[in-house]
Structures are given as structure tokens and as C-alpha cells.
Design a protein around this motif. Structure first.
Motif, PDB file in Angstrom:
ATOM      1  N   UNK A 235     -52.821 -23.280  48.775  1.00  0.00           N
ATOM      2  CA  UNK A 235     -53.454 -22.802  50.004  1.00  0.00           C
ATOM      3  C   UNK A 235     -52.993 -23.558  51.242  1.00  0.00           C
ATOM      4  N   UNK A 236     -53.023 -24.883  51.195  1.00  0.00           N
ATOM      5  CA  UNK A 236     -52.660 -25.688  52.355  1.00  0.00           C
ATOM      6  C   UNK A 236     -51.249 -25.362  52.824  1.00  0.00           C
ATOM      7  N   UNK A 237     -50.318 -25.262  51.897  1.00  0.00           N
ATOM      8  CA  UNK A 237     -48.924 -24.978  52.252  1.00  0.00           C
ATOM      9  C   UNK A 237     -48.778 -23.584  52.856  1.00  0.00           C
ATOM     10  N   UNK A 238     -49.511 -22.615  52.318  1.00  0.00           N
ATOM     11  CA  UNK A 238     -49.425 -21.257  52.844  1.00  0.00           C
ATOM     12  C   UNK A 238     -50.042 -21.173  54.235  1.00  0.00           C
ATOM     13  N   UNK A 239     -51.116 -21.916  54.482  1.00  0.00           N
ATOM     14  CA  UNK A 239     -51.699 -21.956  55.829  1.00  0.00           C
ATOM     15  C   UNK A 239     -50.701 -22.533  56.824  1.00  0.00           C
ATOM     16  N   UNK A 240     -50.071 -23.638  56.447  1.00  0.00           N
ATOM     17  CA  UNK A 240     -49.099 -24.264  57.340  1.00  0.00           C
ATOM     18  C   UNK A 240     -47.944 -23.317  57.648  1.00  0.00           C
ATOM     19  N   UNK A 241     -47.518 -22.541  56.649  1.00  0.00           N
ATOM     20  CA  UNK A 241     -46.415 -21.616  56.882  1.00  0.00           C
ATOM     21  C   UNK A 241     -46.839 -20.478  57.804  1.00  0.00           C
ATOM     22  N   UNK A 242     -48.066 -19.990  57.631  1.00  0.00           N
ATOM     23  CA  UNK A 242     -48.562 -18.951  58.538  1.00  0.00           C
ATOM     24  C   UNK A 242     -48.529 -19.436  59.976  1.00  0.00           C
ATOM     25  N   UNK A 243     -49.001 -20.672  60.207  1.00  0.00           N
ATOM     26  CA  UNK A 243     -48.979 -21.226  61.565  1.00  0.00           C
ATOM     27  C   UNK A 243     -47.550 -21.340  62.086  1.00  0.00           C
ATOM     28  N   UNK A 244     -46.653 -21.837  61.255  1.00  0.00           N
ATOM     29  CA  UNK A 244     -45.264 -22.002  61.697  1.00  0.00           C
ATOM     30  C   UNK A 244     -44.631 -20.665  62.057  1.00  0.00           C
ATOM     31  N   UNK A 245     -44.850 -19.646  61.223  1.00  0.00           N
ATOM     32  CA  UNK A 245     -44.277 -18.331  61.503  1.00  0.00           C
ATOM     33  C   UNK A 245     -44.878 -17.716  62.763  1.00  0.00           C
ATOM     34  N   UNK A 246     -46.169 -17.947  62.971  1.00  0.00           N
ATOM     35  CA  UNK A 246     -46.821 -17.458  64.187  1.00  0.00           C
ATOM     36  C   UNK A 246     -46.227 -18.148  65.413  1.00  0.00           C
ATOM     37  N   UNK A 247     -46.056 -19.458  65.328  1.00  0.00           N
ATOM     38  CA  UNK A 247     -45.467 -20.222  66.431  1.00  0.00           C
ATOM     39  C   UNK A 247     -44.064 -19.709  66.758  1.00  0.00           C
ATOM     40  N   UNK A 248     -43.258 -19.487  65.709  1.00  0.00           N
ATOM     41  CA  UNK A 248     -41.893 -19.018  65.927  1.00  0.00           C
ATOM     42  C   UNK A 248     -41.868 -17.620  66.528  1.00  0.00           C
ATOM     43  N   UNK A 249     -42.764 -16.758  66.064  1.00  0.00           N
ATOM     44  CA  UNK A 249     -42.828 -15.410  66.615  1.00  0.00           C
ATOM     45  C   UNK A 249     -43.223 -15.433  68.095  1.00  0.00           C
ATOM     46  N   UNK A 250     -44.128 -16.336  68.467  1.00  0.00           N
ATOM     47  CA  UNK A 250     -44.572 -16.447  69.852  1.00  0.00           C
ATOM     48  C   UNK A 250     -43.542 -17.156  70.725  1.00  0.00           C
ATOM     49  N   UNK A 251     -42.594 -17.828  70.077  1.00  0.00           N
ATOM     50  CA  UNK A 251     -41.584 -18.557  70.831  1.00  0.00           C
ATOM     51  C   UNK A 251     -42.116 -19.825  71.468  1.00  0.00           C
ATOM     52  N   UNK A 252     -43.065 -20.456  70.819  1.00  0.00           N
ATOM     53  CA  UNK A 252     -43.719 -21.627  71.373  1.00  0.00           C
ATOM     54  C   UNK A 252     -43.130 -22.920  70.815  1.00  0.00           C
ATOM     55  N   UNK A 253     -43.414 -24.029  71.512  1.00  0.00           N
ATOM     56  CA  UNK A 253     -43.087 -25.360  71.022  1.00  0.00           C
ATOM     57  C   UNK A 253     -44.287 -25.916  70.252  1.00  0.00           C
ATOM     58  N   UNK A 254     -44.058 -26.996  69.524  1.00  0.00           N
ATOM     59  CA  UNK A 254     -45.098 -27.561  68.664  1.00  0.00           C
ATOM     60  C   UNK A 254     -46.358 -27.967  69.425  1.00  0.00           C
ATOM     61  N   UNK A 255     -46.217 -28.359  70.696  1.00  0.00           N
ATOM     62  CA  UNK A 255     -47.364 -28.853  71.443  1.00  0.00           C
ATOM     63  C   UNK A 255     -48.300 -27.743  71.926  1.00  0.00           C
ATOM     64  N   UNK A 256     -47.971 -26.492  71.610  1.00  0.00           N
ATOM     65  CA  UNK A 256     -48.801 -25.363  72.044  1.00  0.00           C
ATOM     66  C   UNK A 256     -49.708 -24.826  70.936  1.00  0.00           C
ATOM     67  N   UNK A 257     -49.584 -25.395  69.738  1.00  0.00           N
ATOM     68  CA  UNK A 257     -50.318 -24.840  68.597  1.00  0.00           C
ATOM     69  C   UNK A 257     -50.656 -25.955  67.612  1.00  0.00           C
ATOM     70  N   UNK A 258     -51.823 -25.860  66.972  1.00  0.00           N
ATOM     71  CA  UNK A 258     -52.243 -26.884  66.012  1.00  0.00           C
ATOM     72  C   UNK A 258     -52.998 -26.236  64.860  1.00  0.00           C
ATOM     73  N   UNK A 259     -52.848 -26.776  63.675  1.00  0.00           N
ATOM     74  CA  UNK A 259     -53.539 -26.281  62.483  1.00  0.00           C
ATOM     75  C   UNK A 259     -54.710 -27.187  62.148  1.00  0.00           C
ATOM     76  N   UNK A 260     -55.883 -26.584  61.916  1.00  0.00           N
ATOM     77  CA  UNK A 260     -57.077 -27.342  61.534  1.00  0.00           C
ATOM     78  C   UNK A 260     -57.800 -26.596  60.417  1.00  0.00           C
ATOM     79  N   UNK A 261     -58.846 -27.266  59.864  1.00  0.00           N
ATOM     80  CA  UNK A 261     -59.597 -26.682  58.752  1.00  0.00           C
ATOM     81  C   UNK A 261     -61.095 -26.865  59.002  1.00  0.00           C
ATOM     82  N   UNK A 262     -61.848 -25.821  58.730  1.00  0.00           N
ATOM     83  CA  UNK A 262     -63.283 -25.800  59.028  1.00  0.00           C
ATOM     84  C   UNK A 262     -64.128 -25.700  57.760  1.00  0.00           C
ATOM     85  N   UNK A 263     -65.453 -25.644  57.960  1.00  0.00           N
ATOM     86  CA  UNK A 263     -66.424 -25.375  56.885  1.00  0.00           C
ATOM     87  C   UNK A 263     -66.428 -26.449  55.801  1.00  0.00           C
TER      88      UNK A 263
END
Length: 354
Positions: A235-263
Motif C-alpha cells: 500500500x505505502x509504495x502504491x500511494x507514493x507512486x500515485x503521488x509521483x504520477x500526479x505530480x508529473x502529470x501536473x508538471x510540478x516540482x517536489x516542493x508543490x506536493x506532499x504525501x501524508x497519512x490520516x486516520x
């Protein structure tokens, strides 16, 4: 008992007294986590007991866990959880938002399947916990002539506590059937290009509407004990990949997006950083006064998004000095999301139907 509205026939060359049988169909059963029937104490207690007794969710030895659950947790938690559900409840329909949205998703997917395959595919939904149960829906679909069943847990990222327990329940339901259908389960779709595109467009739309452009997008996923990751849960690895692919699709740099976990729940260390703590840190230490939060692990808005993110986590951010908090809704029954889910279903029906 077979629904009388289902088309039935007597098989060719069968004896005259052979019972009529329903015409064969392919079933698609989508599954979500679940919802209590109401926010009163006993409805909440029944729901929480089923959920928190699942060994996939809490894997402590029953002799240790059940006394704590039954005597302490289920004495108090139904009140607090009930209050949280009451704050988001769909009073007009007498159900939780998750139930309303799942019904809408099912109706939209049904329309798409009809467009693709006519009346050969039947679509329905079930909940892992609460109603409608997986057992009841599997039995109903078999009774209506589904000789093949595609089971689709609506979790983009695989986790033992979500996807696997839904599949477990599906297989248990099959064990009850005298005539089992052929069965398939849908794998995780965390890196599906259409899914990533739908997420990106929802972010772009939210940013376009925001009064202040967010300094950071917090991508918040449901948490799990860190121990589960170390034991092999992807799960953790798949979440990180989703964030990375989203960042790449948006054309953003690392400082514009962060991954966290709730609940977070219980005494163990869970996957970090914790969303509720991280948003406060961002405001206090990093000067991120304007943030947006999205929750890609949820296919529909629910208690964890509408109450936890939009109330508890937002409050943590504002109390720490944050100024602008934008919650980006789940994809729910948006047409782009229905496109994704319908295509995933069609791909997994290959070989069964053209």
C-alpha cells in the motif's frame, strides 16, 4: 429465490418438469468499505464491531483484542463516531454520503455497461461492513442468472485491510452458493493513466476556483500500521507512486506536493507523516498558509474525508496559523471517474464478453 422479473427459460432437451432457470448474465459487483445504517448508538456499535473485529484490520490475537474492544472501545466510540456521522449525514435520504455516492456510481456504471454490452452485464454494489452485505448481493446476483462474477473493490491502491478483506468476504460468499459462478477480482489501479488524469483535472479545477492559489497540495491517504508495510503490504509504495504520477502529470516540482497519512488508530506507529500533524507543521514551521488537500485512496467521499479532513484536519491547520484550506472532493460519480471505472471493468471482462 429468483426474482420473478428475471427472464427465465427451460433448457433445451430438458425434461418437461425441469424448473425454469434464469438466462445467463455476467455480473459486476462493486464493493466499498461500508457504512452504518444510522448514527444512533446501536447502529454505530454493530457497524464498528464488525469493522474492528476484522483480523485484516486489527490483527491482534482475539483473546487480547476482543475484551478491550467489547468492554471499552465499543462502550464509548459509538457515541463519538455517531456524532461525526451525524454532522455529515444525508438526512433527506436517511443514509450516509458514502451510500448515496455509491448508489450514484452504480447507476452511472450500469448505464455505461448497457452502452457497451447491452443487457448481458448486470451491475450492483455491496459493502464489506454493514448493508447491503457481500453475502446478500452475491446470492442475489447468482439467483438472477450471473454465471460469471467480476468483483471490484473500489480501492485504487491495494491494502490488506481494504482490498484483501473485501476479496476475502467475496470468496466466503461464494462458498455459500450451491452453483458457484466463475469469478474474477479486479486488481489495484493506482497507476492507471485515466485515473491519474482524472485526479489531475480535479486538482486543476480546484486550483482555478481557489481565491488564493495553494502553496502546497497535501495528498492524504488512509493510514495503516507501519508494521504492515514491513510485513509486505504494498500500500505505502502504491500511494507514493500515485503521488509521483500526479505530480508529473501536473508538471510540478517536489516542493508543490506532499504525501501524508490520516486516520491513525491505536498505540502502534503508523505510516508517517500523519496528516493532522503535518498540516499544522506546514503552517507553523514552513510558512505554508494556503494549502489544498486531496484524498486519492477514496473513490467516494465518506466520514474520513467529509468529517476528518474537512473538519478535524482543517481545524488543526487553522489553529496552527493556516489561512486558506481547500479540500478537493473525491472523484465520486464525476463523468471522468465513471469513465475510469467503466474502462477498468471492461478490461477485466475481456475473454468473458467482447
Amino acid at each position: 429465490m429468483t426474482d420473478q422479473s428475471v427472464m427465465t427459460y427451460v433448457p433445451e432437451h430438458a425434461a418437461k418438469d425441469h424448473p425454469r432457470v434464469p438466462r445467463e448474465k455476467i455480473g459486476v459487483l462493486i464493493a466499498n468499505l461500508g457504512t452504518p445504517d444510522g448514527y444512533d448508538y446501536w447502529s454505530m456499535r454493530r457497524y464498528l464491531n464488525e469493522f474492528l473485529s476484522d483480523r485484516r484490520v486489527i490483527d491482534y490475537a482475539p483473546w487480547k483484542w476482543q475484551p478491550l474492544l467489547q468492554l471499552i472501545i465499543l462502550t464509548k466510540r459509538p457515541f463519538t463516531s455517531g456524532a461525526a456521522y451525524k454532522s455529515i449525514w444525508n438526512e433527506d435520504k436517511g443514509e450516509s454520503p458514502l451510500m448515496t455516492i455509491t448508489k450514484d456510481q452504480t447507476a452511472a456504471i450500469t448505464d455505461r455497461m448497457n452502452d457497451m454490452f447491452g443487457d448481458r452485464v448486470m451491475v450492483d454494489f455491496c459493502m464489506r461492513y454493514g448493508n447491503p452485505s457481500t453475502f446478500s448481493k452475491v446470492h442475489e446476483m447468482v439467483a438472477k442468472g450471473c454465471t460469471k462474477l467480476l468483483f471490484f473493490p473500489l480501492y485504487p491502491q491495494y491494502a490488506g485491510a481494504t482490498t484483501a478483506t473485501a476479496n476475502d468476504q467475496f470468496f466466503r460468499a461464494l462458498m455459500k452458493e450451491k452453483w458457484q459462478p466463475a469469478a474474477r477480482t479486479v486488481p489495484a489501479y493506482f497507476d492507471n493513466p485515466q485515473y491519474i488524469e482524472a485526479l489531475a483535472k480535479s486538482v486543476e479545477a480546484a486550483y482555478a476556483k481557489a481565491e488564493k492559489t495553494p502553496d502546497l497540495l497535501v495528498v492524504s491517504y488512509h493510514g495503516m500500521p507501519k508494521r504492515y508495510l514491513m510485513e509486505g503490504d504494498p500500500y505505502h509504495c502504491q500511494c507514493q507512486k500515485t503521488t509521483r504520477l500526479l505530480k508529473e502529470r501536473l508538471g510540478w516540482t517536489d516542493d508543490k506536493i506532499a504525501t501524508t497519512f490520516q486516520s491513525v488508530f491505536g498505540p502502534e506507529e503508523w505510516l508517517r507523516p500523519y496528516t493532522v500533524e503535518e498540516v499544522a507543521r506546514l503552517a507553523q514551521e514552513d510558512g505554508k498558509k494556503n494549502i489544498a488537500v486531496i484524498a486519492p485512496a477514496f473513490s467516494a467521499d465518506c466520514i474520513e474525508t467529509l468529517e476528518e479532513i474537512n473538519e478535524e484536519i482543517q481545524e488543526s491547520f487553522v489553529e496552527a496559523g493556516g489561512e486558506s484550506f481547500t479540500y478537493i472532493p473525491c472523484l465520486n460519480d464525476e463523468p471522468a471517474h465513471i469513465d475510469v471505472l467503466s474502462q477498468v471493468i471492461a478490461d477485466n471482462l475481456k475473454g468473458w464478453i467482447g
